[in-house]
Design a protein around this motif. Structure first.
Motif, PDB file in Angstrom:
ATOM      1  N   VAL A  68       4.399  12.511  11.652  1.00  4.84           N
ATOM      2  CA  VAL A  68       4.470  11.334  12.536  1.00  4.84           C
ATOM      3  C   VAL A  68       3.250  10.441  12.346  1.00  4.84           C
ATOM      4  CG1 VAL A  68       4.443  10.563  14.939  1.00  4.84           C
ATOM      5  CG2 VAL A  68       5.937  12.453  14.255  1.00  4.84           C
ATOM      6  N   ASP A  69       2.057  11.042  12.360  1.00  5.20           N
ATOM      7  CA  ASP A  69       0.839  10.251  12.197  1.00  5.20           C
ATOM      8  C   ASP A  69       0.638   9.813  10.751  1.00  5.20           C
ATOM      9  OD1 ASP A  69       0.111  10.076  14.810  1.00  5.20           O
ATOM     10  OD2 ASP A  69      -1.344  11.699  14.764  1.00  5.20           O
ATOM     11  N   LEU A  70       1.047  10.641   9.795  1.00  8.01           N
ATOM     12  CA  LEU A  70       0.936  10.234   8.393  1.00  8.01           C
ATOM     13  C   LEU A  70       1.827   9.030   8.111  1.00  8.01           C
ATOM     14  CD1 LEU A  70       0.836  13.647   6.473  1.00  8.01           C
ATOM     15  CD2 LEU A  70      -1.049  12.078   6.935  1.00  8.01           C
ATOM     16  N   ASP A  71       2.966   8.943   8.743  1.00  7.96           N
ATOM     17  CA  ASP A  71       3.846   7.788   8.565  1.00  7.96           C
ATOM     18  C   ASP A  71       3.230   6.520   9.135  1.00  7.96           C
ATOM     19  OD1 ASP A  71       5.765   9.291   7.273  1.00  7.96           O
ATOM     20  OD2 ASP A  71       7.050   9.535   9.031  1.00  7.96           O
ATOM     21  N   ARG A  72       2.436   6.658  10.180  1.00 10.49           N
ATOM     22  CA  ARG A  72       1.749   5.503  10.748  1.00 10.49           C
ATOM     23  C   ARG A  72       0.622   5.033   9.842  1.00 10.49           C
ATOM     24  NH1 ARG A  72      -0.760   7.161  15.864  1.00 10.49           N
ATOM     25  NH2 ARG A  72      -0.915   4.955  16.388  1.00 10.49           N
ATOM     26  N   ARG A  73       0.060   5.946   9.036  1.00 11.38           N
ATOM     27  CA  ARG A  73      -1.050   5.625   8.142  1.00 11.38           C
ATOM     28  C   ARG A  73      -0.600   5.187   6.754  1.00 11.38           C
ATOM     29  NH1 ARG A  73      -4.339   6.196   4.048  1.00 11.38           N
ATOM     30  NH2 ARG A  73      -2.357   6.680   3.089  1.00 11.38           N
ATOM     31  N   ARG A  74       0.588   5.569   6.339  1.00 12.87           N
ATOM     32  CA  ARG A  74       1.008   5.426   4.943  1.00 12.87           C
ATOM     33  C   ARG A  74       1.093   3.959   4.506  1.00 12.87           C
ATOM     34  NH1 ARG A  74       6.200   3.822   4.129  1.00 12.87           N
ATOM     35  NH2 ARG A  74       7.602   3.930   5.922  1.00 12.87           N
ATOM     36  N   PRO A  75       0.962   3.714   3.203  1.00 14.18           N
ATOM     37  CA  PRO A  75       1.111   2.352   2.671  1.00 14.18           C
ATOM     38  C   PRO A  75       2.576   1.938   2.645  1.00 14.18           C
ATOM     39  CG  PRO A  75       0.807   3.899   0.880  1.00 14.18           C
ATOM     40  CD  PRO A  75       0.641   4.686   2.147  1.00 14.18           C
ATOM     41  N   GLY A  76       2.806   0.648   2.420  1.00 15.14           N
ATOM     42  CA  GLY A  76       4.165   0.142   2.241  1.00 15.14           C
ATOM     43  C   GLY A  76       5.011   0.113   3.492  1.00 15.14           C
ATOM     44  N   GLN A  77       4.386   0.157   4.688  1.00 15.75           N
ATOM     45  CA  GLN A  77       5.177   0.244   5.910  1.00 15.75           C
ATOM     46  C   GLN A  77       5.562  -1.105   6.486  1.00 15.75           C
ATOM     47  OE1 GLN A  77       2.492   1.337   9.502  1.00 15.75           O
ATOM     48  NE2 GLN A  77       1.503   2.322   7.755  1.00 15.75           N
ATOM     49  N   SER A  78       4.944  -2.181   6.013  1.00 20.89           N
ATOM     50  CA  SER A  78       5.304  -3.513   6.512  1.00 20.89           C
ATOM     51  C   SER A  78       4.846  -4.572   5.520  1.00 20.89           C
ATOM     52  CB  SER A  78       4.669  -3.775   7.887  1.00 20.89           C
ATOM     53  OG  SER A  78       3.287  -4.052   7.759  1.00 20.89           O
ATOM     54  N   LYS A  79       5.205  -5.808   5.810  1.00 19.66           N
ATOM     55  CA  LYS A  79       4.870  -6.916   4.907  1.00 19.66           C
ATOM     56  C   LYS A  79       3.381  -7.248   4.908  1.00 19.66           C
ATOM     57  CE  LYS A  79       5.679 -10.680   8.237  1.00 19.66           C
ATOM     58  NZ  LYS A  79       6.437 -11.922   8.523  1.00 19.66           N
ATOM     59  N   ILE A  80       2.615  -6.728   5.884  1.00 14.67           N
ATOM     60  CA  ILE A  80       1.190  -7.061   5.957  1.00 14.67           C
ATOM     61  C   ILE A  80       0.310  -5.891   5.500  1.00 14.67           C
ATOM     62  CG2 ILE A  80       1.467  -8.815   7.747  1.00 14.67           C
ATOM     63  CD1 ILE A  80       0.522  -6.724   9.795  1.00 14.67           C
ATOM     64  N   THR A  81       0.920  -4.887   4.857  1.00 16.93           N
ATOM     65  CA  THR A  81       0.138  -3.781   4.295  1.00 16.93           C
ATOM     66  C   THR A  81       0.364  -3.722   2.790  1.00 16.93           C
ATOM     67  OG1 THR A  81       1.901  -2.142   4.602  1.00 16.93           O
ATOM     68  CG2 THR A  81       0.370  -2.456   6.432  1.00 16.93           C
ATOM     69  N   THR A  82      -0.443  -2.911   2.113  1.00 15.53           N
ATOM     70  CA  THR A  82      -0.280  -2.734   0.679  1.00 15.53           C
ATOM     71  C   THR A  82       1.151  -2.306   0.350  1.00 15.53           C
ATOM     72  OG1 THR A  82      -0.882  -1.358  -1.213  1.00 15.53           O
ATOM     73  CG2 THR A  82      -1.231  -0.415   0.948  1.00 15.53           C
ATOM     74  N   PRO A  83       1.745  -2.867  -0.708  1.00 11.89           N
ATOM     75  CA  PRO A  83       3.118  -2.507  -1.068  1.00 11.89           C
ATOM     76  C   PRO A  83       3.252  -1.195  -1.826  1.00 11.89           C
ATOM     77  CG  PRO A  83       2.312  -4.213  -2.545  1.00 11.89           C
ATOM     78  CD  PRO A  83       1.242  -4.005  -1.510  1.00 11.89           C
ATOM     79  N   ARG A  84       2.150  -0.477  -2.038  1.00 13.35           N
ATOM     80  CA  ARG A  84       2.258   0.822  -2.710  1.00 13.35           C
ATOM     81  C   ARG A  84       3.258   1.703  -1.955  1.00 13.35           C
ATOM     82  NH1 ARG A  84      -2.691   4.887  -4.626  1.00 13.35           N
ATOM     83  NH2 ARG A  84      -1.400   6.717  -5.027  1.00 13.35           N
ATOM     84  N   LYS A  85       4.203   2.296  -2.666  1.00 10.47           N
ATOM     85  CA  LYS A  85       5.268   3.071  -2.052  1.00 10.47           C
ATOM     86  C   LYS A  85       4.944   4.564  -2.134  1.00 10.47           C
ATOM     87  CE  LYS A  85       7.910  -0.428  -1.000  1.00 10.47           C
ATOM     88  NZ  LYS A  85       8.124  -0.785   0.425  1.00 10.47           N
ATOM     89  N   GLU A  86       4.495   5.105  -1.024  1.00  5.66           N
ATOM     90  CA  GLU A  86       4.191   6.522  -0.937  1.00  5.66           C
ATOM     91  C   GLU A  86       4.822   7.083   0.339  1.00  5.66           C
ATOM     92  OE1 GLU A  86       2.747   8.440  -3.065  1.00  5.66           O
ATOM     93  OE2 GLU A  86       1.391   7.228  -4.319  1.00  5.66           O
ATOM     94  N   ALA A  87       5.629   8.124   0.196  1.00  2.83           N
ATOM     95  CA  ALA A  87       6.218   8.764   1.370  1.00  2.83           C
ATOM     96  C   ALA A  87       5.179   9.574   2.130  1.00  2.83           C
ATOM     97  CB  ALA A  87       7.376   9.662   0.960  1.00  2.83           C
ATOM     98  N   ASP A  88       4.127  10.018   1.419  1.00  2.00           N
ATOM     99  CA  ASP A  88       3.051  10.809   2.022  1.00  2.00           C
ATOM    100  C   ASP A  88       3.576  12.043   2.756  1.00  2.00           C
ATOM    101  OD1 ASP A  88       1.167   9.151   0.973  1.00  2.00           O
ATOM    102  OD2 ASP A  88       0.632   8.156   2.859  1.00  2.00           O
TER     103      ASP A  88
END
Length: 363
Positions: free
Chosen positions: A42-62
């Protein structure tokens, strides 16, 4: 070598941004705590990249893997190892940075210290290192919640000159997570998103302030003189990437007040417990928690890696220019929120165990 944090609840993080993976070893976790990869996720998903248009587009499921220390969904009291594998590294984006130092990044200082560095994605200096902290923080949060219903809520307080109005007594995680910038003030959040989007189009970056409130922390946490609670919180927060300032309680604004204006007067509540009428101390007095909400603010600088051309030097001593490639956050604040919560949880959990060991041993 600076990779371990905490005394009784101790973590050691490992890994580089573009290596095989990143993770954490947690030592000192009490046994029989029920925990699952899904709770940590849950918390890793809040931290992961690629989660919105204003964050890095790197795609990592983490996606996290618990390698040790947990059996039949309960902690064993032995070291817990958690691993997150890197999947979407594009090391070729950093070829130019192998010889050119990014302004205000750790490239030059890492090479000055070690004589070698992993230039792929920043290596160990990348914010990707914080995955281990956030994973460990999720476990610490659960311990604190079960012990005394401790709540830790962080949120974006300001971005540049856009500042939110937030009630620290009532702000909820649901309000924080209601928008992509993680600001519980909806009207202000829209302005922040617009500002970040504008800066992103300009291949630039901006910074701001994350505020964090801890509610229901018990009285008595903190170890004078050198391990005061706010001192350990300051170290924890300033160890996060891109941090440049820390305020506790009234912070710098408190310097404008007199003692009579700043002091938190005591009273007895309905249960006969002593409380303070105000909370300019930020929930800590003499380095020890007093039972009031613990409040702090952390300043994050603009992301160092930007797409605009800047002057720099190479590792062979030549002046040159660099327009960095790669995928980077135009503003670290939205993804910094779970990092701040994690570090707060790690400090409080460590001090809780220390308090129990020293002060609850004898009747």
């Amino acid at each position: 070598m600076g990779n371990t944090f905490g005394s009784l609840f101790r973590i050691t993080t490992f890994g580089e941004s573009h290596g095989g993976g990143v993770g954490v070893i947690i030592d000192g976790c009490p046994p029989r705590l029920e925990i699952s990869p899904e709770e940590i996720q849950v918390d890793l998903d809040r931290r992961r990249p690629g989660q919105s248009k204003i964050t890095t587009p790197r795609k990592e499921a983490d996606q996290c893997e618990i390698l040790s220390g947990v059996f039949e969904s309960k902690t064993l009291g032995t070291p817990i190892a958690i691993l997150v594998r890197n999947k979407d590294a594009r090391s070729q984006d950093y070829n130019e940075m192998a010889v050119k130092y990014r302004p205000s990044h750790a490239d030059a200082t890492y090479e000055a210290k070690y004589g070698i560095r992993n230039w792929q994605g920043g290596g160990r200096s990348s914010a990707r290192e914080t995955i281990g902290r956030v994973a460990a923080g999720a476990i610490a949060k659960k311990i604190l919640a079960q012990f005394n219903g401790v709540e830790i809520v962080a949120y974006v307080k300001s971005i540049q000159d856009i500042e939110a109005e937030v009630d620290t007594n009532s702000v909820t995680l649901e309000q924080v997570e209601s928008n992509i910038v993680r600001c519980p003030d909806g009207e202000c959040a829209e302005k922040m998103i617009e500002r970040i989007d504008q800066v992103l189009r300009q291949k630039d970056s901006i910074g701001g302030v994350v505020e964090c409130v801890i509610r229901n922390a018990p009285k008595g946490l903190g170890e004078p003189v050198f391990d005061k609670l706010e001192a350990d919180l300051a170290k924890a927060m300033m160890s996060l990437p891109a941090t440049k300032g820390f305020e506790f309680g009234s912070g710098f604004a408190g310097t404008l007040l007199t003692g009579s204006q700043h002091n938190d007067e005591y009273y007895l509540d309905e249960a006969g417990e002593w409380r303070t009428r105000t909370n300019r101390s930020g929930g800590v007095q003499g380095g020890i928690s007093n039972g009031e909400p613990i409040i702090m603010r952390i300043a994050f600088k603009p992301t160092a890696t930007i797409g605009q051309e800047q002057k720099t030097v190479s590792n062979i001593g030549e002046e040159t220019t660099l327009a960095a490639k790669g995928r980077h956050d135009p503003c670290v604040l939205p993804r910094a929120v779970p990092m701040v919560e994690a570090m707060a949880a790690l400090v409080l959990c460590d001090h809780l165990l220390r308090f129990q060991a020293q002060c609850k041993t004898l009747p």
